[in-house]
Design a protein around this motif. Sequence first.
Motif, PDB file in Angstrom:
ATOM      1  N   HIS A  91       0.860  -1.178   0.000  1.00 42.51           N
ATOM      2  CA  HIS A  91       0.000   0.000   0.000  1.00 42.51           C
ATOM      3  C   HIS A  91       0.897   1.230   0.000  1.00 42.51           C
ATOM      4  O   HIS A  91       2.045   1.168   0.430  1.00 42.51           O
ATOM      5  CB  HIS A  91      -0.920  -0.002   1.230  1.00 42.51           C
ATOM      6  CG  HIS A  91      -2.058  -0.984   1.092  1.00 42.51           C
ATOM      7  ND1 HIS A  91      -1.871  -2.336   1.205  1.00 42.51           N
ATOM      8  CD2 HIS A  91      -3.365  -0.802   0.841  1.00 42.51           C
ATOM      9  CE1 HIS A  91      -3.036  -2.950   1.017  1.00 42.51           C
ATOM     10  NE2 HIS A  91      -3.964  -2.039   0.804  1.00 42.51           N
TER      11      HIS A  91
ATOM     12  N   PHE B   6      -0.937   5.354   3.293  1.00 44.15           N
ATOM     13  CA  PHE B   6      -1.587   4.338   4.124  1.00 44.15           C
ATOM     14  C   PHE B   6      -0.616   3.862   5.209  1.00 44.15           C
ATOM     15  O   PHE B   6      -0.797   2.805   5.783  1.00 44.15           O
ATOM     16  CB  PHE B   6      -2.008   3.129   3.278  1.00 44.15           C
ATOM     17  CG  PHE B   6      -3.272   3.334   2.486  1.00 44.15           C
ATOM     18  CD1 PHE B   6      -4.421   2.622   2.816  1.00 44.15           C
ATOM     19  CD2 PHE B   6      -3.318   4.212   1.420  1.00 44.15           C
ATOM     20  CE1 PHE B   6      -5.591   2.785   2.073  1.00 44.15           C
ATOM     21  CE2 PHE B   6      -4.478   4.390   0.688  1.00 44.15           C
ATOM     22  CZ  PHE B   6      -5.618   3.671   1.014  1.00 44.15           C
TER      23      PHE B   6
ATOM     24  N   ASP C  13       5.016   0.802   0.418  1.00 44.54           N
ATOM     25  CA  ASP C  13       4.835   0.961  -1.031  1.00 44.54           C
ATOM     26  C   ASP C  13       5.801   0.098  -1.851  1.00 44.54           C
ATOM     27  O   ASP C  13       6.408   0.556  -2.812  1.00 44.54           O
ATOM     28  CB  ASP C  13       4.966   2.453  -1.420  1.00 44.54           C
ATOM     29  CG  ASP C  13       4.126   2.778  -2.661  1.00 44.54           C
ATOM     30  OD1 ASP C  13       3.459   1.857  -3.210  1.00 44.54           O
ATOM     31  OD2 ASP C  13       4.146   3.944  -3.098  1.00 44.54           O
TER      32      ASP C  13
ATOM     33  N   THR D 250      -1.407  -1.470  -4.892  1.00 45.41           N
ATOM     34  CA  THR D 250      -2.404  -2.013  -3.961  1.00 45.41           C
ATOM     35  C   THR D 250      -3.198  -3.117  -4.665  1.00 45.41           C
ATOM     36  O   THR D 250      -3.353  -3.095  -5.883  1.00 45.41           O
ATOM     37  CB  THR D 250      -3.393  -0.934  -3.485  1.00 45.41           C
ATOM     38  OG1 THR D 250      -3.967  -0.344  -4.640  1.00 45.41           O
ATOM     39  CG2 THR D 250      -2.731   0.127  -2.662  1.00 45.41           C
TER      40      THR D 250
END
Lengths: 380, 182
Positions: free
Chosen positions: B69, B73, B77, B81
């Motif tokens: 994510h 969030f 990363d 997602t």
Amino acid sequence: MLERGEVANSWRRERWDSLRLLTPNWQTRLPGQRYDGPDPDGYQTMGEVTAFLDAYATASGAPVRTGTNVTSLRRADGGYVATTSNGRIHCRTVVIASGACNQPTVPPFAEAVPKTVTRLTPFDYRGPAQLPDGGVLVVGASATGVQLAAELRRAGRPVILSVGEHVRLPRTYRGRDVLWWMDASGLWDQRYDEVDDLARARRLPSPQLVGTPERTTLDLNALAAMGVELVGRLAAVRDGRALFSGGLRNVFSLADLKLRRLLDTFDEWAAGRDIDVDPPERFAPTAAAETARLQLDLHSSEVRTVLWATGFRPDYRWLDVPVIDAKGRLTHDGGVVDSPGLYALGLPLLRRRKSTFIHGIEDDARDVIDHLARHLAAPR
Amino acid sequence: MTIVDNGVNVKALLDAREVLKDAAEAAQFTWRATSKWQKGVHSTTTIQNFFGLGQEQSHKAEAVFDADHPEVFAAEDNGITPIEYLLVGLASCLTAGVASVAQNRGIQLRSVESTVEGNHDIRGILGVDGDVRNGFNNIKVTFTIDADASQQEIEALVAQSQKRSAVFDALTNPTDVTVEVA
Ligand SMILES: Cc1cc2nc3c(=O)[nH]c(=O)nc-3n(C[C@H](O)[C@H](O)[C@H](O)COP(=O)(O)OP(=O)(O)OC[C@H]3O[C@@H](n4cnc5c(N)ncnc54)[C@H](O)[C@@H]3O)c2cc1C
């Protein structure tokens, strides 16, 4: 000719009260008999169709044995034996003309609709008054579905219409009945061996048409304007909820594109011909609501009735000859069944696009009976 | 006549359609992915084998997909997602459909580009509001197509590609999903 009921049985027993033909009077013709009343562009009521067929039965002197139900047809030495409610009949050839619409088709998940909701097929439906008060979910937006959705909405019912793939047609085009165009341009005479994807063409749903004295168009835009709520194809019923496909816009655009292509064909055909028609027109695309709902709680009292307008199919349970495919369809080549001496008439696109309709029988019957006569004439 | 070549072997597809008409069993495919948790909300999913035409099959090479994510969030990363993978699937499926239908209809494509936008109210997954669904509220795909065809023919290509798209169907119609613990 064996008939389990009476002449014109399907029109007498298997249609709702308000139904009129969607084919115009001038087109309602059988060999040697045509409409000769004052309104060639009108559409017959069920009483009128029944009278038309009764008159034909009398005039043609067809040897109809009514009240004779065929419960089995088997091969027997050199031909067939039919077991009927009035005894057995041996014959060398048989024409299956038992109809294409003997049973309403209902999706497999119909069973999952809560029992508190009244469930009806077009064979059960006579008119709005018969339904419990409250909203109706009409499933299927072909001729039957759009006609019943409109009738129920006009009777003041909240109506949700579940729309899958459909055939959109205007009632009139350039001042003529759209079915005049199908007829005049030769489209309806297109033969089964000229059609690209025959299996698909035979499954094509009926067009969104209704026969009314006003000759109004009953497409999805007209229904939405009446206040019918359009939702996607009913994909499943799960935990008492109807789940609708989110692909509604796609079925709209598929139908709009096909309509435009059809009108292009008509225009091309009309160009340079000396015919009395108005200028070309194009119709507004089917308007999609901002959001269409994807679910409906069938336990809530929003909808009290589900009406399955999901098509019809033939019933061949009496046919004990191995000519039915895995889908329950009769295997035939233009009405010639793969069993010597066995023939079929009255099925969608049997030999021509018009085979589905009353006026389609004449050319089909000639071709099929030619074959049958040759079969009988051939030395055994 | 100019020869249309979009690089799709339509003949093979049509032959397959003919062969599979009476061979429902051979048409049963099982697509498989195996996934492994890495750390946090980062996982890797591997795809290589599948079943079809009555036997085990294999892609030329194993493919590995990272899902994570974004930093907003509070994640690292390491990949897109999971819900973005649905956009990958939808765009690639519709694009493949456009190319196949174009080939079949004798339409030469020069370029096919699309943008896919999925609108997502994350109050659903966060449990902020029980009336908000977890998944996309809606998805919009916009195609820009350059081809030897009229606007109407191009629209028909796009409509037909949806009609025969596995991913479009999977997203628009409910599917029975079973999740078990082995
Ligand atoms: C709702 C609806 C609306 C339609 N509207 C139109 C329209 O507007 N215009 C149009 O041209 N067409 C319309 N059609 C199509 C129409 O059905 C055909 O055009 C035509 O009437 C078919 O005639 P048929 O004699 O082949 O079949 P049917 O009318 O179905 O007749 C078959 C007969 O066989 C009998 N039968 C069946 N099985 C047996 C058995 N085992 N033993 C003995 N008898 C048996 C049945 O009782 C029935 O009388 C419509 C169809 C439906 C369902």
